[in-house]
Design an enzyme around this catalytic site. Structure first.
Site, PDB file in Angstrom:
ATOM      1  N   ASP A 186     -61.744  14.026   5.755  1.00  0.00           N
ATOM      2  CA  ASP A 186     -60.291  14.064   5.893  1.00  0.00           C
ATOM      3  C   ASP A 186     -59.919  12.770   6.605  1.00  0.00           C
ATOM      4  O   ASP A 186     -60.601  12.358   7.556  1.00  0.00           O
ATOM      5  CB  ASP A 186     -59.912  15.276   6.750  1.00  0.00           C
ATOM      6  CG  ASP A 186     -58.403  15.480   6.804  1.00  0.00           C
ATOM      7  OD1 ASP A 186     -57.933  16.480   6.252  1.00  0.00           O
ATOM      8  OD2 ASP A 186     -57.700  14.642   7.421  1.00  0.00           O
ATOM      9  N   SER A 187     -58.867  12.127   6.160  1.00  0.00           N
ATOM     10  CA  SER A 187     -58.608  10.797   6.704  1.00  0.00           C
ATOM     11  C   SER A 187     -58.183  10.827   8.167  1.00  0.00           C
ATOM     12  O   SER A 187     -58.154   9.795   8.831  1.00  0.00           O
ATOM     13  CB  SER A 187     -57.590  10.039   5.855  1.00  0.00           C
ATOM     14  OG  SER A 187     -56.296  10.493   6.084  1.00  0.00           O
ATOM     15  N   SER A 188     -57.893  12.002   8.714  1.00  0.00           N
ATOM     16  CA  SER A 188     -57.602  12.094  10.150  1.00  0.00           C
ATOM     17  C   SER A 188     -58.854  11.753  10.963  1.00  0.00           C
ATOM     18  O   SER A 188     -58.763  11.455  12.148  1.00  0.00           O
ATOM     19  CB  SER A 188     -57.145  13.495  10.525  1.00  0.00           C
ATOM     20  OG  SER A 188     -56.121  13.892   9.677  1.00  0.00           O
ATOM     21  N   THR A 241     -54.062  10.746   2.615  1.00  0.00           N
ATOM     22  CA  THR A 241     -52.806  10.021   2.845  1.00  0.00           C
ATOM     23  C   THR A 241     -52.492   9.823   4.321  1.00  0.00           C
ATOM     24  O   THR A 241     -51.768   8.896   4.684  1.00  0.00           O
ATOM     25  CB  THR A 241     -51.627  10.776   2.199  1.00  0.00           C
ATOM     26  OG1 THR A 241     -51.624  12.122   2.683  1.00  0.00           O
ATOM     27  CG2 THR A 241     -51.723  10.767   0.695  1.00  0.00           C
ATOM     28  N   THR A 272     -57.150  14.953   0.134  1.00  0.00           N
ATOM     29  CA  THR A 272     -56.673  15.996  -0.782  1.00  0.00           C
ATOM     30  C   THR A 272     -56.978  15.701  -2.248  1.00  0.00           C
ATOM     31  O   THR A 272     -57.297  16.604  -3.016  1.00  0.00           O
ATOM     32  CB  THR A 272     -55.138  16.133  -0.625  1.00  0.00           C
ATOM     33  OG1 THR A 272     -54.869  16.441   0.731  1.00  0.00           O
ATOM     34  CG2 THR A 272     -54.560  17.208  -1.507  1.00  0.00           C
ATOM     35  N   THR A 294     -46.035   2.786   5.474  1.00  0.00           N
ATOM     36  CA  THR A 294     -46.107   3.842   6.483  1.00  0.00           C
ATOM     37  C   THR A 294     -46.037   5.159   5.731  1.00  0.00           C
ATOM     38  O   THR A 294     -45.272   5.272   4.765  1.00  0.00           O
ATOM     39  CB  THR A 294     -44.876   3.751   7.412  1.00  0.00           C
ATOM     40  OG1 THR A 294     -44.918   2.501   8.078  1.00  0.00           O
ATOM     41  CG2 THR A 294     -44.845   4.852   8.449  1.00  0.00           C
ATOM     42  N   GLN A 321     -39.231   0.813  16.963  1.00  0.00           N
ATOM     43  CA  GLN A 321     -39.392   2.216  16.548  1.00  0.00           C
ATOM     44  C   GLN A 321     -38.685   2.465  15.214  1.00  0.00           C
ATOM     45  O   GLN A 321     -38.959   3.454  14.541  1.00  0.00           O
ATOM     46  CB  GLN A 321     -38.792   3.140  17.610  1.00  0.00           C
ATOM     47  CG  GLN A 321     -39.571   3.156  18.894  1.00  0.00           C
ATOM     48  CD  GLN A 321     -38.911   3.994  19.988  1.00  0.00           C
ATOM     49  OE1 GLN A 321     -38.061   4.830  19.726  1.00  0.00           O
ATOM     50  NE2 GLN A 321     -39.313   3.758  21.222  1.00  0.00           N
ATOM     51  N   CYS A 322     -37.749   1.593  14.850  1.00  0.00           N
ATOM     52  CA  CYS A 322     -37.055   1.740  13.558  1.00  0.00           C
ATOM     53  C   CYS A 322     -38.013   1.312  12.447  1.00  0.00           C
ATOM     54  O   CYS A 322     -38.759   0.351  12.610  1.00  0.00           O
ATOM     55  CB  CYS A 322     -35.827   0.840  13.490  1.00  0.00           C
ATOM     56  SG  CYS A 322     -34.562   1.263  14.659  1.00  0.00           S
TER      57      CYS A 322
HETATM   58  N1  ASP Z   1     -55.258  15.488   5.603  1.00  0.00           N
HETATM   59  C1  ASP Z   1     -55.439  14.845   4.331  1.00  0.00           C
HETATM   60  C2  ASP Z   1     -56.053  13.484   4.598  1.00  0.00           C
HETATM   61  O1  ASP Z   1     -55.379  12.599   5.029  1.00  0.00           O
HETATM   62  C3  ASP Z   1     -54.153  14.724   3.613  1.00  0.00           C
HETATM   63  C4  ASP Z   1     -54.209  14.003   2.295  1.00  0.00           C
HETATM   64  O2  ASP Z   1     -55.227  13.687   1.755  1.00  0.00           O
HETATM   65  O3  ASP Z   1     -53.145  13.759   1.740  1.00  0.00           O
HETATM   66  O4  ASP Z   1     -57.236  13.333   4.391  1.00  0.00           O
END
Ligand code: ASP
Length: 344
Positions: free
Chosen positions: A57-59, A89, A13, A166, A279-280
């Site tokens: 995109d970081s995904s 992010t 982003t 995280t 998981q916590c």
């Molecule tokens: N989907 C975006 C990414 O991780 C979100 C971001 O940049 O905050 O690339």
């Protein structure tokens, strides 16, 4: 001498700007960063940029991308005082954790940052994140050494150890948390460094070493009430699996049903590594606290202490990539390599 920074743009982003006429979001030209964010000129630093093409995109991040970043830092290591990596992010904590294991003997700052709103938008958090990250990457102590020679995440006025973070909030500007480790620095009117929490290299002589072998034969098994034997069995018998992260309840607890314990025991006997992470988000695994944890310890489940899942996963990728012996991997897993765990 003026500090020099390499600003690496990977995507996400932060790299968007709004066309003032149409309102549409377009990629930001990082080669003209000093024109686009004129505030940066005031530092007087030499800021060079490197953009990944195309930005992603970081995904979509995969391990090959981490290797590219690590190699890029290695090849420019001697020419810059610090590195700032602009990154989406969503997977920033995974990338920062991975890089912390891949960059051994690091003596210069590697700061990941990004934003929740594109840098070209009026209320963007991107400008402050970028400007402060650059200032931190250039900061030196009284001896002229890097103030924060670690892989970090900087977000919304807080500097975190990267492998302790995280992504916690998809809406708020404070998107990250480091629940088990204090912030390394905080920016207000001044940037205040929490030097007792920053890790400094033992030797100034050791050269940067890039560990670029990553083995992804790892899976994450999150337990839940109602989990079935069939599911656990098919998960543990997945072909090619070398390790799993068992995301347990509370301080490392899991069901005591004999089918569950037996399934884990058989998998461990076959050579599978099972790493216990809670998981916590805050607190740590303590397999001596409850009988449910003691059972896991008895069959050979390894404690992940207060590790995040992101750090546990990338530590396993790194260790499995470099070690073939299961027992050696298990022994190193319980060592604190880059400040990723607190061993009591
Ligand atoms: N989907 C975006 C990414 O991780 C979100 C971001 O940049 O905050 O690339």
């Amino acid at each position: 001498m003026n500090s020099s920074i390499l600003l690496i743009y990977t995507g996400g982003t932060i790299g968007m700007k709004q066309d003032p006429e149409t309102g549409a979001l377009m990629p930001f030209n990082f080669n003209q960063i000093l024109d686009e964010v004129p505030e940066l000129k005031k530092f007087g630093y030499k800021i060079d940029t490197y953009s990944f093409e195309p930005p992603i995109d970081s995904s979509d991040i995969q391990t090959g991308f981490w290797i590219e970043i690590a190699r890029l830092i290695e090849s420019h290591y001697d020419n810059y005082d610090g590195f700032v990596i602009l990154h989406g992010t969503d997977t920033m904590s995974y990338s920062a954790s991975a890089l912390s294991f891949m960059l051994e003997n690091l003596r210069k700052p590697v700061i990941f940052t990004g934003s929740q709103l594109p840098i070209g938008m009026l209320r963007t958090d991107g400008k402050e994140n970028l400007i402060s990250s650059i200032e931190i990457a250039a900061a030196k102590d009284e001896k002229g050494d890097a103030m924060v020679p670690e892989v970090c995440v900087y977000f919304e006025s807080q500097l975190y150890r990267g492998n302790r973070t995280t992504k916690y909030n998809a809406e708020n500007f404070r998107a990250f948390r480091s629940a088990n480790y204090p912030v390394l620095a905080e920016s207000g009117i001044h940037i205040r460094y929490n030097r007792s929490s920053i890790s400094y290299p033992e030797s100034k002589k050791a050269n940067l070493k890039v560990n670029d072998k990553l083995d992804t034969s790892v899976a994450i098994l999150k337990i839940f009430p109602g989990i079935t034997e069939q599911f656990v069995e098919s998960f543990l018998n997945m072909k090619g699996l070398r390790a799993i992260i068992l995301e347990t309840y509370g301080s490392g607890n899991a069901p005591t049903a004999s089918w569950f314990i037996n399934s884990l025991r058989k998998a461990i006997d076959r050579g599978l590594i099972i790493l216990n992470v809670s998981q916590c988000h805050a607190g740590k695994v303590d397999m001596d606290a409850y009988s449910t944890g003691i059972l896991l310890k008895k069959i050979g489940v390894v404690s992940g202490f207060d590790s995040t899942t992101e750090a546990a996963l990338t530590k396993l990728f790194f260790l499995l990539g470099h070690e073939t012996e299961t027992q050696v991997v298990k022994n190193i897993l319980v060592e604190n390599l880059r400040g990723e765990i607190t061993i009591n």
